[in-house]
Write a protein that holds these residues in place. Sequence first.
Motif, PDB file in Angstrom:
ATOM      1  N   PRO A 184      43.210   8.901 -53.066  1.00 30.55           N
ATOM      2  CA  PRO A 184      42.724  10.287 -52.986  1.00 30.55           C
ATOM      3  C   PRO A 184      43.173  11.126 -54.180  1.00 30.55           C
ATOM      4  O   PRO A 184      42.409  11.962 -54.673  1.00 30.55           O
ATOM      5  CB  PRO A 184      43.339  10.793 -51.678  1.00 30.55           C
ATOM      6  CG  PRO A 184      43.554   9.572 -50.860  1.00 30.55           C
ATOM      7  CD  PRO A 184      43.914   8.497 -51.830  1.00 30.55           C
ATOM      8  N   THR A 185      44.392  10.909 -54.643  1.00 37.69           N
ATOM      9  CA  THR A 185      44.883  11.667 -55.797  1.00 37.69           C
ATOM     10  C   THR A 185      44.092  11.330 -57.051  1.00 37.69           C
ATOM     11  O   THR A 185      43.723  12.228 -57.832  1.00 37.69           O
ATOM     12  CB  THR A 185      46.378  11.378 -56.033  1.00 37.69           C
ATOM     13  OG1 THR A 185      47.116  11.764 -54.871  1.00 37.69           O
ATOM     14  CG2 THR A 185      46.892  12.150 -57.237  1.00 37.69           C
ATOM     15  N   GLU A 186      43.803  10.048 -57.260  1.00 40.17           N
ATOM     16  CA  GLU A 186      42.997   9.645 -58.428  1.00 40.17           C
ATOM     17  C   GLU A 186      41.600  10.245 -58.349  1.00 40.17           C
ATOM     18  O   GLU A 186      41.038  10.681 -59.358  1.00 40.17           O
ATOM     19  CB  GLU A 186      42.927   8.127 -58.494  1.00 40.17           C
ATOM     20  CG  GLU A 186      44.249   7.469 -58.885  1.00 40.17           C
ATOM     21  CD  GLU A 186      44.229   5.961 -58.702  1.00 40.17           C
ATOM     22  OE1 GLU A 186      45.081   5.296 -59.304  1.00 40.17           O
ATOM     23  OE2 GLU A 186      43.364   5.461 -57.934  1.00 40.17           O
ATOM     24  N   PHE A 187      41.033  10.253 -57.138  1.00 44.11           N
ATOM     25  CA  PHE A 187      39.708  10.851 -56.971  1.00 44.11           C
ATOM     26  C   PHE A 187      39.754  12.346 -57.257  1.00 44.11           C
ATOM     27  O   PHE A 187      38.893  12.885 -57.936  1.00 44.11           O
ATOM     28  CB  PHE A 187      39.213  10.605 -55.535  1.00 44.11           C
ATOM     29  CG  PHE A 187      37.800  11.073 -55.304  1.00 44.11           C
ATOM     30  CD1 PHE A 187      36.721  10.249 -55.571  1.00 44.11           C
ATOM     31  CD2 PHE A 187      37.550  12.345 -54.810  1.00 44.11           C
ATOM     32  CE1 PHE A 187      35.425  10.682 -55.351  1.00 44.11           C
ATOM     33  CE2 PHE A 187      36.257  12.787 -54.591  1.00 44.11           C
ATOM     34  CZ  PHE A 187      35.187  11.945 -54.866  1.00 44.11           C
ATOM     35  N   ARG A 188      40.787  13.023 -56.750  1.00 41.07           N
ATOM     36  CA  ARG A 188      40.922  14.468 -56.985  1.00 41.07           C
ATOM     37  C   ARG A 188      41.053  14.784 -58.463  1.00 41.07           C
ATOM     38  O   ARG A 188      40.522  15.785 -58.943  1.00 41.07           O
ATOM     39  CB  ARG A 188      42.112  15.014 -56.214  1.00 41.07           C
ATOM     40  CG  ARG A 188      42.518  16.432 -56.605  1.00 41.07           C
ATOM     41  CD  ARG A 188      43.523  17.019 -55.653  1.00 41.07           C
ATOM     42  NE  ARG A 188      42.849  17.631 -54.515  1.00 41.07           N
ATOM     43  CZ  ARG A 188      43.494  18.114 -53.445  1.00 41.07           C
ATOM     44  NH1 ARG A 188      44.807  18.015 -53.368  1.00 41.07           N
ATOM     45  NH2 ARG A 188      42.809  18.673 -52.464  1.00 41.07           N
ATOM     46  N   ASN A 189      41.742  13.926 -59.204  1.00 36.66           N
ATOM     47  CA  ASN A 189      41.934  14.161 -60.633  1.00 36.66           C
ATOM     48  C   ASN A 189      40.619  14.199 -61.395  1.00 36.66           C
ATOM     49  O   ASN A 189      40.547  14.796 -62.478  1.00 36.66           O
ATOM     50  CB  ASN A 189      42.863  13.089 -61.222  1.00 36.66           C
ATOM     51  CG  ASN A 189      44.294  13.249 -60.780  1.00 36.66           C
ATOM     52  OD1 ASN A 189      44.705  14.338 -60.346  1.00 36.66           O
ATOM     53  ND2 ASN A 189      45.060  12.179 -60.867  1.00 36.66           N
ATOM     54  N   LEU A 190      39.591  13.574 -60.838  1.00 41.88           N
ATOM     55  CA  LEU A 190      38.277  13.625 -61.484  1.00 41.88           C
ATOM     56  C   LEU A 190      37.756  15.045 -61.575  1.00 41.88           C
ATOM     57  O   LEU A 190      37.010  15.403 -62.486  1.00 41.88           O
ATOM     58  CB  LEU A 190      37.277  12.756 -60.716  1.00 41.88           C
ATOM     59  CG  LEU A 190      37.511  11.243 -60.738  1.00 41.88           C
ATOM     60  CD1 LEU A 190      36.559  10.551 -59.765  1.00 41.88           C
ATOM     61  CD2 LEU A 190      37.329  10.690 -62.127  1.00 41.88           C
TER      62      LEU A 190
END
Length: 285
Positions: A276-282
Amino acid sequence: MIEVLNGIKETVVYKEVQGFKVHDNTDYEAYPDHWHTPIEIVMPIENYYDVSTRREIITMQEGDLLLINSGVVHGMPSVIHGERIFLQADISLLHNVADIESTLSTIPQTLLLSPATAPAIHERLKTLMLEIYREYFSGTILISASIYGKLLEMLVLIGREYAGKRNAFDTVSGKPKEHTEKLMTVCSYIHDHCTEDLCLDEVAALAGFSKYHFSRLFKDFTGVSFYKYLNKKRMEHAEKLLADPSLSITEVALQSGFSSLSAFIRMFKLIKECTPTEFRNLYED
């Protein structure tokens, strides 16, 4: 043409016609990965066109249509000469129309409609898309109502075609239509209540089946198990919440129907192939 892009979330700007945006694209321009709440239909008029998702690149030929469901991350890497029509539609306009929400819930996130994949309806869909394009730029009265009607016909055709491919699951009972309608209602119910503590027994009872019979019918109808479908809907909800930086990952997990942060992260990585954090960083790129 993307006018407002925050991270990877596109906010669609409706100008000429409320709830609808049609764009005739001839630009040598690639569009980055993005998602939006409206559904989108793309149709190349001249030359082929590529649309990418997180799992594949879909190549469309002239006259093909691609339906992109709400919340699906996609991009357009093509920078070739050609012409494409883009239609974006605020699907909330159709929420009061019976079966539309459940139809959009049961079809794939991206659905290619071509002479090969949808021979019975392709020509009519192509005609309706061109009629919407002409109507949008006509400058006459009642444009929104006219487009609304044509889009509704397109979704009815797609829904019936896709449901028809699922009807073979129940040939023994002799009541495919009855079961299809029940399962479409169930899919709509899951869409509306996916953040709640749903269980197989409860939803099977809602449909009027034993959980064993329901499990078989549901998987044959949707192509996935009940819990995989439920988690898919929760992921779609979580993706939208992750666009809000004021919400912690734990808050997103709980508001998306997961009982714990660890369960949410594990399921997110399984379905989205990133944390989820990697997705949010997008969204912050």
